[in-house]
Design an enzyme around this catalytic site. Structure first.
Site, PDB file in Angstrom:
ATOM      1  CG  MET A 193      50.114  36.597  44.080  1.00  0.00           C
ATOM      2  SD  MET A 193      51.567  35.331  43.572  1.00  0.00           S
ATOM      3  CE  MET A 193      51.969  34.350  44.948  1.00  0.00           C
ATOM      4  N   PRO A 194      49.006  33.176  42.666  1.00  0.00           N
ATOM      5  CG  PRO A 194      49.100  30.868  43.468  1.00  0.00           C
ATOM      6  CD  PRO A 194      48.523  31.854  43.898  1.00  0.00           C
ATOM      7  CG  LEU A 195      47.973  33.348  35.569  1.00  0.00           C
ATOM      8  CD1 LEU A 195      46.652  33.715  35.639  1.00  0.00           C
ATOM      9  CD2 LEU A 195      48.866  34.165  34.705  1.00  0.00           C
TER      10      LEU A 195
ATOM     11  CG  PHE B 267      44.170  35.509  40.222  1.00  0.00           C
ATOM     12  CD1 PHE B 267      43.454  36.489  39.617  1.00  0.00           C
ATOM     13  CD2 PHE B 267      44.707  35.347  41.585  1.00  0.00           C
ATOM     14  CE1 PHE B 267      43.019  37.686  40.404  1.00  0.00           C
ATOM     15  CE2 PHE B 267      44.199  36.427  42.111  1.00  0.00           C
ATOM     16  CZ  PHE B 267      43.475  37.803  41.859  1.00  0.00           C
TER      17      PHE B 267
ATOM     18  CB  ILE C 289      52.912  32.146  36.418  1.00  0.00           C
ATOM     19  CG1 ILE C 289      52.901  31.530  34.984  1.00  0.00           C
ATOM     20  CG2 ILE C 289      53.845  33.532  36.697  1.00  0.00           C
ATOM     21  CD1 ILE C 289      52.288  32.503  33.927  1.00  0.00           C
TER      22      ILE C 289
END
Length: 140
Positions: free
Chosen positions: A1-3, A39, A71
């Protein structure tokens, strides 16, 4: 889920770029405790579009400087973040001979409402989803 966003000067091989991405991904999981969802965006820049202070705070950066920005939801402690920085720098140095001074980090933590992982839904507003929707089962 982190970018994860990784920026560097153009001209490095695909394998070089992939190694950076793999190191960042592996250490995000190991050090920060983030989910194993990947991601990442790797952007290459012409020298005139990649600007940085070459000696800010006494760290002498070369043209091989790498910017790494994450992020993610604020799930990591300050100690975990420090361990992440060190582990990435150590791995990049051992695998690609990147100088430790040439790795610049910026971690940005956000609230659960700041992510939509698809379908225009505020994915994490009501907690972490436990099921995955089949896009063919969603109407209109």
């Amino acid at each position: 889920m982190p970018l994860a966003r990784i920026d560097l000067l153009e001209g490095k091989s695909a394998q070089y770029r992939r190694t950076i991405a793999d190191v960042v991904y592996e250490q995000m999981i190991a050090c920060l405790g983030v989910p194993e969802d990947r991601f990442q965006v790797i952007s290459e820049h012409k020298p005139e579009n990649f600007l940085f202070d070459p000696d800010y705070l006494g760290y002498y950066r070369s043209e091989n400087c790498i910017f790494i920005q994450l992020i993610f939801l604020d799930v990591a402690s300050a100690d975990q973040k420090a361990a992440f920085y060190k582990a990435v720098v150590d791995d990049l140095h051992s695998e690609l001979h990147v100088r430790p001074e040439d790795v610049f980090f910026n971690l940005m933590t956000v609230d659960s409402a700041d992510f939509s992982m698809g379908m225009g839904r505020a994915t994490y507003v009501n907690g972490v989803p436990t099921d995955r929707l089949d896009p063919d089962s969603v109407s209109g």
